[in-house]
Scaffold this motif. Structure first.
Motif, PDB file in Angstrom:
ATOM      1  N   GLU A 577      62.262 -49.430 -28.908  1.00 18.32           N
ATOM      2  CA  GLU A 577      62.207 -48.067 -29.445  1.00 18.32           C
ATOM      3  C   GLU A 577      61.058 -47.244 -28.892  1.00 18.32           C
ATOM      4  OE1 GLU A 577      63.868 -47.797 -33.979  1.00 18.32           O
ATOM      5  OE2 GLU A 577      61.847 -48.503 -33.567  1.00 18.32           O
ATOM      6  N   SER A 578      59.912 -47.918 -28.778  1.00 20.50           N
ATOM      7  CA  SER A 578      58.710 -47.189 -28.363  1.00 20.50           C
ATOM      8  C   SER A 578      58.784 -46.763 -26.902  1.00 20.50           C
ATOM      9  CB  SER A 578      57.482 -48.060 -28.593  1.00 20.50           C
ATOM     10  OG  SER A 578      57.650 -49.301 -27.939  1.00 20.50           O
ATOM     11  N   CYS A 579      59.815 -47.206 -26.215  1.00 19.73           N
ATOM     12  CA  CYS A 579      59.946 -46.912 -24.795  1.00 19.73           C
ATOM     13  C   CYS A 579      60.972 -45.798 -24.618  1.00 19.73           C
ATOM     14  CB  CYS A 579      60.416 -48.193 -24.113  1.00 19.73           C
ATOM     15  SG  CYS A 579      60.840 -48.046 -22.412  1.00 19.73           S
ATOM     16  N   ASP A 580      60.526 -44.561 -24.421  1.00 23.06           N
ATOM     17  CA  ASP A 580      61.516 -43.480 -24.322  1.00 23.06           C
ATOM     18  C   ASP A 580      62.171 -43.475 -22.940  1.00 23.06           C
ATOM     19  OD1 ASP A 580      60.303 -41.689 -22.468  1.00 23.06           O
ATOM     20  OD2 ASP A 580      58.906 -41.060 -24.029  1.00 23.06           O
ATOM     21  N   SER A 581      63.224 -42.719 -22.798  1.00 23.46           N
ATOM     22  CA  SER A 581      64.033 -42.836 -21.586  1.00 23.46           C
ATOM     23  C   SER A 581      63.299 -42.335 -20.340  1.00 23.46           C
ATOM     24  CB  SER A 581      65.339 -42.075 -21.776  1.00 23.46           C
ATOM     25  OG  SER A 581      65.035 -40.740 -22.120  1.00 23.46           O
ATOM     26  N   GLN A 582      62.235 -41.565 -20.557  1.00 24.77           N
ATOM     27  CA  GLN A 582      61.450 -41.097 -19.420  1.00 24.77           C
ATOM     28  C   GLN A 582      60.522 -42.177 -18.881  1.00 24.77           C
ATOM     29  OE1 GLN A 582      61.893 -37.919 -18.099  1.00 24.77           O
ATOM     30  NE2 GLN A 582      63.585 -38.124 -19.539  1.00 24.77           N
ATOM     31  N   THR A 583      60.259 -43.177 -19.694  1.00 23.84           N
ATOM     32  CA  THR A 583      59.298 -44.206 -19.306  1.00 23.84           C
ATOM     33  C   THR A 583      60.027 -45.307 -18.589  1.00 23.84           C
ATOM     34  OG1 THR A 583      58.143 -43.644 -21.314  1.00 23.84           O
ATOM     35  CG2 THR A 583      57.428 -45.631 -20.205  1.00 23.84           C
ATOM     36  N   GLU A 584      59.845 -45.336 -17.266  1.00 18.65           N
ATOM     37  CA  GLU A 584      60.777 -46.144 -16.476  1.00 18.65           C
ATOM     38  C   GLU A 584      60.517 -47.642 -16.450  1.00 18.65           C
ATOM     39  OE1 GLU A 584      60.121 -42.609 -13.507  1.00 18.65           O
ATOM     40  OE2 GLU A 584      58.930 -43.435 -15.123  1.00 18.65           O
ATOM     41  N   PHE A 585      59.281 -48.043 -16.694  1.00 17.84           N
ATOM     42  CA  PHE A 585      58.960 -49.444 -16.428  1.00 17.84           C
ATOM     43  C   PHE A 585      58.421 -50.187 -17.645  1.00 17.84           C
ATOM     44  CE2 PHE A 585      59.216 -47.644 -12.278  1.00 17.84           C
ATOM     45  CZ  PHE A 585      59.701 -48.667 -11.498  1.00 17.84           C
ATOM     46  N   LEU A 586      58.620 -51.490 -17.626  1.00 14.01           N
ATOM     47  CA  LEU A 586      57.981 -52.359 -18.612  1.00 14.01           C
ATOM     48  C   LEU A 586      57.002 -53.257 -17.856  1.00 14.01           C
ATOM     49  CD1 LEU A 586      61.052 -53.299 -20.862  1.00 14.01           C
ATOM     50  CD2 LEU A 586      59.269 -51.591 -21.308  1.00 14.01           C
ATOM     51  N   LEU A 587      55.780 -53.279 -18.364  1.00 10.31           N
ATOM     52  CA  LEU A 587      54.691 -53.998 -17.700  1.00 10.31           C
ATOM     53  C   LEU A 587      54.607 -55.433 -18.208  1.00 10.31           C
ATOM     54  CD1 LEU A 587      51.911 -53.940 -16.094  1.00 10.31           C
ATOM     55  CD2 LEU A 587      50.894 -53.108 -18.222  1.00 10.31           C
ATOM     56  N   ILE A 588      54.503 -56.380 -17.286  1.00  7.59           N
ATOM     57  CA  ILE A 588      54.276 -57.782 -17.679  1.00  7.59           C
ATOM     58  C   ILE A 588      53.072 -58.342 -16.922  1.00  7.59           C
ATOM     59  CG2 ILE A 588      56.714 -58.200 -18.244  1.00  7.59           C
ATOM     60  CD1 ILE A 588      56.878 -59.832 -15.590  1.00  7.59           C
ATOM     61  N   GLY A 589      52.556 -59.471 -17.363  1.00  9.18           N
ATOM     62  CA  GLY A 589      51.388 -60.096 -16.737  1.00  9.18           C
ATOM     63  C   GLY A 589      51.796 -61.079 -15.656  1.00  9.18           C
ATOM     64  N   ARG A 590      50.787 -61.732 -15.078  1.00  6.87           N
ATOM     65  CA  ARG A 590      51.057 -62.735 -14.037  1.00  6.87           C
ATOM     66  C   ARG A 590      49.813 -63.603 -13.887  1.00  6.87           C
ATOM     67  NH1 ARG A 590      51.795 -59.404  -9.864  1.00  6.87           N
ATOM     68  NH2 ARG A 590      50.157 -60.013  -8.443  1.00  6.87           N
ATOM     69  N   ARG A 591      49.975 -64.895 -13.987  1.00  8.97           N
ATOM     70  CA  ARG A 591      48.834 -65.796 -13.762  1.00  8.97           C
ATOM     71  C   ARG A 591      48.955 -66.462 -12.410  1.00  8.97           C
ATOM     72  NH1 ARG A 591      48.352 -65.368 -19.263  1.00  8.97           N
ATOM     73  NH2 ARG A 591      46.251 -65.783 -20.037  1.00  8.97           N
ATOM     74  N   HIS A 592      47.803 -66.783 -11.842  1.00  5.80           N
ATOM     75  CA  HIS A 592      47.793 -67.470 -10.557  1.00  5.80           C
ATOM     76  C   HIS A 592      46.866 -68.665 -10.660  1.00  5.80           C
ATOM     77  CE1 HIS A 592      47.190 -68.311  -6.291  1.00  5.80           C
ATOM     78  NE2 HIS A 592      48.307 -67.638  -6.078  1.00  5.80           N
ATOM     79  N   ILE A 593      47.231 -69.720  -9.973  1.00  7.36           N
ATOM     80  CA  ILE A 593      46.461 -70.957 -10.029  1.00  7.36           C
ATOM     81  C   ILE A 593      45.009 -70.751  -9.570  1.00  7.36           C
ATOM     82  CG2 ILE A 593      47.147 -71.782  -7.711  1.00  7.36           C
ATOM     83  CD1 ILE A 593      47.225 -74.064 -10.695  1.00  7.36           C
ATOM     84  N   ARG A 594      44.757 -69.716  -8.762  1.00  7.58           N
ATOM     85  CA  ARG A 594      43.399 -69.461  -8.272  1.00  7.58           C
ATOM     86  C   ARG A 594      42.680 -68.350  -9.038  1.00  7.58           C
ATOM     87  NH1 ARG A 594      41.084 -71.546  -4.150  1.00  7.58           N
ATOM     88  NH2 ARG A 594      42.155 -73.153  -2.969  1.00  7.58           N
TER      89      ARG A 594
END
Ligand SMILES: Nc1nc2c(c(=O)[nH]1)N[C@H]1C(S)=C(S)[C@@H](COP(=O)(O)OP(=O)(O)OC[C@H]3O[C@@H](n4cnc5c(=O)[nH]c(N)nc54)[C@H](O)[C@@H]3O)O[C@H]1N2
Ligand SMILES: Nc1nc2c(c(=O)[nH]1)N[C@H]1C(S)=C(S)[C@@H](COP(=O)(O)OP(=O)(O)OC[C@H]3O[C@@H](n4cnc5c(=O)[nH]c(N)nc54)[C@H](O)[C@@H]3O)O[C@H]1N2
Ligand code: SF4
Ligand SMILES: [Mo]
Length: 711
Positions: A577-594
């Motif tokens: 819901e909090s994501c309106d149609s103008q907001t194109e992306f969903l942000l996610i994280g990423r871990r790296h072994i280093r």
């Protein structure tokens, strides 16, 4: 130097939850090598590049070793005595004027990797008498503890996947091949996953990114961020409807009828529409899970730290339960740790919503408020406003949502004290920095993570280097500080015996100690004479004798979840819901072994090689933004914007942007010479502090709505 003997020390690595055994060879005060300990029964010689950073950490010239105080904007070294007495006086005066709760505490992640902080942190809390406690728990795993409290009666009675015996390992939002596992202590996960496949089992991953773990899995499904809740609720319903054998748990399960009703509208079709995975594929996974002899579903950061974290974790436990895989070999099992074994009557079971935060009304859990509320409690004027802060082994400016707001908040505190050996993005705001010994200068027993191990075992490591004159361990600083503050506040202070003595007592009184297990009679001496650790065997069933709920039953319906589930049932939209149609992306994280959270970037040997702090987008999105590879983009959310280099990768699903956290070392006033060179950008400058799981207030670090454009 060359005349000195070379000594091989057995040591458990404390840098992540896997606790690998290490062989560290030293000569005098030099470290010659760090290798995996083949005799460790759990890690069997496994090691990752982070272990090498232990040497850099030990030798780091940027590491602070004496207490420092900020005087007219300059840092000056002061004696410990002066630090303790000045801080105590200021705390007493400030709490006297504004009340005990005007002083807040943030305890960061490494506290749980340093057992002296766990045992002696309580002393400081007692002296501070504040209800304004915060920690990394609410940036990470609060939903796990909440659900454990309600289903099993104790916040620390948490089951882990029995990885070594399962035939079907279904993972949501976890990337153990990079993270080395979380809420499951499982060194050498890659080999263990391979063993599942070698015994004709399957590894299946749901993730918006084809992660390092998805890469070695048998099946990977791209799931739209924060839509997992629909998949999990549909799967729970499917399991309830299709599992024909009764659950044989030895524990009564109450509320199944009401649960059926609650799930009525969570169909596979709805899950497909929300998640972007076809109904056929979902049904295929659900059937395979049900048909496997031993199956387990497990969910981690990607499903815990998002809008529906608590409901996701609840559904995961119930899927294990109703499919007959809870407390069963190859399913989700409760570890039997040598210390901290949870059984009925065990203290610290936890509580919820006994009080709320002043500004947003967020609930406490186990005496802590959600970290997303910290900044607003400092910034919002009025009765109850926070005036002082203690941070212990934490860097919330880079780790918690809306880091810029935290920066602003910390800069206006009347008093800030940090227990940390680095002058970093958070501690630069402190008035006093109290540095503890480095990890190799103190002993180690893994109080927290041996309770989550996929195979029961115990291991104690002696300090490798003697602490130098004038150095103090965390637990000593905590004790001294607590004593000084208690004296200044004229309240009683009761000292505590050193951590290793507490562990010895715990071992002797625990399930493998003399009283319970004459044959093994575990004690600290016994562990010391087995420095590679003692194997305590595969996970054992036994929930019926351990369940901590008052009536010894599992009540599957948690009242406080009902309104949220009802709201989900009626939602039509494909996105949050909090994501309106103008907001194109969903942000996610990423871990790296280093890389490791916000604090190991000062290790040259760890961060070397290609940069890893960039954004990743699907090639189709790079195209439609009209961008070239490596071009700079602006990512904007409700709370701010960052500029970052972006690359395309088909490992990311369309509409998703992935950025790792813990970077952003270019803030002024730190002294991290290596980290500053590879500064990167802090994603938490755009992670929205108002995007959280409302049931617990746990931060929403994944699935954050944002917009992306070319710079
Ligand atoms: N966007 C986004 N944000 C995230 C995450 C994410 O996935 N995405 N992950 C979250 C998670 S899971 C976590 S746990 C948090 C972690 O975030 P924090 O709780 O801030 O922990 P760290 O970043 O590990 O910071 C560790 C600090 O402790 C200090 N330190 C290390 N060892 C010791 C010690 O033995 N004693 C003392 N006194 N100090 C020590 C280091 O110098 C450093 O300042 O970050 C969270 N933030
Ligand atoms: N090398 C390294 N190891 C670490 C750490 C580190 O910083 N570096 N940090 C340690 C800490 S504190 C922790 S808590 C653990 C965390 O351990 P994990 O939980 O295994 O770590 P993450 O890499 O955050 O895994 C989260 C996965 O969820 C996916 N994801 C994001 N959003 C969603 C979603 O909405 N749905 C689904 N299904 N998936 C989603 C991400 O793409 C990612 O692959 O790692 C620990 N180990
Ligand atoms: S996997 Fe974790 S415990 Fe093992 S060596 Fe790497 S950082 Fe240390
Ligand atoms: Mo974490």
């Amino acid at each position: 130097m060359t005349d000195l003997p070379q000594i091989t020390h057995k040591r458990a690595c404390h840098l992540c939850e896997a606790i690998c055994g290490l062989d560290i060879v030293t000569q005098g005060d030099q470290i010659l090598s760090i290798k995996g300990d083949k005799d460790d029964p759990l890690s069997r010689g496994h090691i990752c590049p982070k272990a090498i950073a232990l040497q850099d950490l030990h030798e780091d010239p940027d590491r602070i070793k004496k207490p420092i105080k900020r005087v007219d904007g300059e840092w000056v070294e002061i004696p410990w005595e002066q630090a303790f007495s000045e801080i105590a006086e200021r705390v007493a005066a400030l709490q006297g004027e504004h009340g005990n709760d005007s002083l807040a505490v943030y305890a960061g992640n490494p506290n749980v990797h340093n057992y002296g902080n766990l045992t002696h942190g309580k002393l400081l809390r007692k002296a501070l008498q504040t209800k304004s406690n915060f920690s990394a728990t609410s940036l990470d795993q609060l939903p796990h503890h909440f659900v454990a409290l309600y289903l099993f009666g104790h916040q620390f009675l948490v089951p882990v996947p029995d990885v070594d015996h399962t035939d079907y390992f279904l993972m949501f939002g976890a990337n153990p091949v990079a993270s080395n596992g979380s809420m499951m202590t499982v060194p050498d996960i890659k080999k263990r996953l391979k063993s599942i496949q070698e015994r004709q089992g399957k590894v299946v991953v749901f993730d918006p990114r084809r992660s390092e773990t998805a890469d070695v899995a048998d099946e990977h499904y791209f799931v739209r961020p924060s839509s997992d809740v629909y998949v999990l609720l549909a799967m729970l319903r499917y399991v309830l409807e299709n599992k024909d054998t009764p659950i044989d748990l030895g524990v009564e399960v109450l509320g199944t009828e009401q649960l059926y009703d609650m799930l009525a509208s969570f169909s596979i079709e709805k899950a497909a529409q929300q998640s972007g995975i076809s109904a056929d594929e979902l049904k295929h996974v659900f059937d395979a899970f049900l048909n496997a002899d031993k199956a387990v579903i497990y969910g981690r950061m990607g499903v815990s730290t998002q809008r529906y974290g608590t409901i996701c974790q609840w559904a995961i436990h119930l899927i294990n339960l109703y499919s007959g895989n809870l407390d069963k070999q190859g399913g989700a099992m409760f570890p039997s740790s040598a210390v901290g074994y949870v059984k009925p009557g065990e203290p610290g079971r936890g509580h919820y919503a006994k009080y709320h935060s002043r500004v947003s009304g967020l609930p406490e859990f186990g005496g802590e408020l959600p970290s997303t509320a910290l900044a607003e409690e400092i910034l919002t004027e009025g009765e109850g406003q926070y005036k002082a802060l203690f941070t212990m082994a934490g860097n919330p400016v880079l780790s918690a949502p809306n880091g810029r707001q935290l920066d602003e908040a910390f800069s206006q505190l009347d008093l800030m004290v940090s227990l940390d050996f680095y002058l970093n993005e958070t501690t630069r705001h402190a008035d006093y920095i109290l540095p503890p010994t480095g990890p190799l200068e103190h002993d180690h027993y893994d109080l927290a993570f041996l309770r989550l191990s996929v195979r029961d075992y115990a291991r104690y490591s002696d300090a490798i280097f003697e602490k130098k004159e004038g150095y103090m361990h965390d637990w000593e600083i905590l004790s001294r500080l607590a004593k000084a503050i208690s004296i200044a506040k004229e309240i009683p202070f009761k000292p505590l015996i050193p951590p290793h003595m507490l562990i010895d007592m715990g071992l002797q009184m625990g399930p493998y100690g003399k009283a319970a297990n004459q044959g093994l009679a575990l004690s600290l001496d016994k562990l010391k004479s087995n420095p590679s650790g003692i194997d305590l065997g595969p996970l054992k069933s036994g929930l019926s004798s351990r369940i901590c709920t008052e009536d010894k039953c599992i009540h599957v319906v948690i009242e406080s979840l009902l309104p949220e589930i009802e709201a989900l049932a009626t939602r039509e939209e494909g996105r949050d819901e909090s994501c309106d149609s103008q907001t194109e992306f969903l942000l996610i994280g990423r871990r790296h072994i280093r890389s490791n959270n916000s604090w190991l970037h000062n290790s040259q040997r760890l961060v070397k090689g290609p940069r890893r702090d960039h954004a990743l987008l699907n090639p189709s999105d790079i195209d439609s933004l009209g961008m070239a590879e490596g071009e700079r983009i602006v990512v904007q959310s409700r709370v701010g914007k960052i500029e970052i280099d972006a690359f395309s990768s088909d490992e990311i699903m369309p509409g998703v942007i992935s950025i790792p956290h813990g970077w952003g070392h270019d803030r002024n006033g730190t002294n991290l010479s290596v980290a500053q060179e590879c500064a990167g950008v802090s994603v938490n400058d755009i992670v929205d502090d108002q995007y959280y799981d409302p049931l617990t207030g746990n931060a929403g670090l994944n699935g954050v709505p944002c917009s992306v454009r070319k710079l």
